[in-house]
Design an enzyme around this catalytic site. Structure first.
Site, mmCIF file in Angstrom:
data_model
loop_
_atom_site.group_PDB
_atom_site.id
_atom_site.type_symbol
_atom_site.label_atom_id
_atom_site.label_comp_id
_atom_site.label_asym_id
_atom_site.label_seq_id
_atom_site.Cartn_x
_atom_site.Cartn_y
_atom_site.Cartn_z
ATOM 1 N N CYS A 163 42.752 44.003 43.229
ATOM 2 C CA CYS A 163 41.707 42.984 43.153
ATOM 3 C C CYS A 163 40.504 43.493 42.356
ATOM 4 C CB CYS A 163 41.339 42.549 44.572
ATOM 5 S SG CYS A 163 40.404 41.027 44.687
ATOM 6 N N HIS A 164 39.362 43.724 43.002
ATOM 7 C CA HIS A 164 38.167 44.258 42.336
ATOM 8 C C HIS A 164 38.135 45.795 42.366
ATOM 9 C CE1 HIS A 164 36.917 40.080 42.949
ATOM 10 N NE2 HIS A 164 36.003 40.273 42.017
#
Length: 190
Positions: free
Chosen positions: A115-116
């Site tokens: 994800c991030h």
């Protein structure tokens, strides 16, 4: 079945997080690693507990196994970087957190980021020249850091596994277990 359970036996995995990590991006890959026999430890610049984020709101607290100030990369064989927006954004501006992550890349140890999570990878300089994926909003950040960004559920390149989102966790966990198992094999052969 017993073989799958012992795939990662003896492997020590650091999970670097601070408040605001996406809960399922820690708990589900951690469960897969633990079931394969790895020993997983939450490493954090926070004190005794870190608080998870669950999609749109704060969630559970988790105990910190090793404070970042006491964590030594050489004590671990692999690294997991869960995402969430808050967590990697906070980690990437902490020199000790960036140095901890960079040490895994410098030593050629496997790293997984979802994800991030790749935001912290960018800060180490390790994104350059790698094929990676992430949450779509990081596409430009990764390209600017020299990565070849692709839209796939799980990408493995030069000891790094990346994934886009919680929806990709089954593929992410499978690739982590495979890559970390290869690292375990190399370590035991040495």
């Amino acid at each position: 079945m017993a073989m799958a359970q012992d795939t990662l036996k003896g492997l020590n995995v650091a999970i670097l997080v601070t408040d605001g990590f996406e809960q399922v991006e820690l708990t589900k890959p951690r469960k897969a690693l633990d079931e394969a026999g790895a020993t997983t430890k939450i490493v954090s610049p926070k004190g005794e507990r870190v608080r998870a984020w669950e999609f749109t709101d704060w969630s559970e607290e988790f105990p910190v196994d090793v404070p970042l100030d006491q964590a030594k990369p050489e004590q671990f064989d692999a690294l997991l970087l869960p995402g969430g927006v808050i967590n990697p954004d906070a980690l990437r501006i902490q020199p000790k957190a960036v140095a901890f992550v960079k040490a895994f890349f410098d030593a050629g140890k496997p790293v997984a980021a979802i994800c991030h999570g790749p935001w912290t990878v960018i800060e180490t300089g390790a994104a350059r020249g790698r094929r990676m994926t992430s949450w779509p909003s990081l596409k430009t950040d990764l390209k600017n850091a020299g990565a070849d960004w692709v839209d796939q559920e799980a990408v493995v390149d030069h000891g790094l596994v990346t994934s886009r989102s919680p929806d990709d966790i089954p593929a992410f966990s499978k690739e982590i277990t495979k890559l970390f198992g290869e690292a375990r094999g190399r370590r035991h052969a040495a």
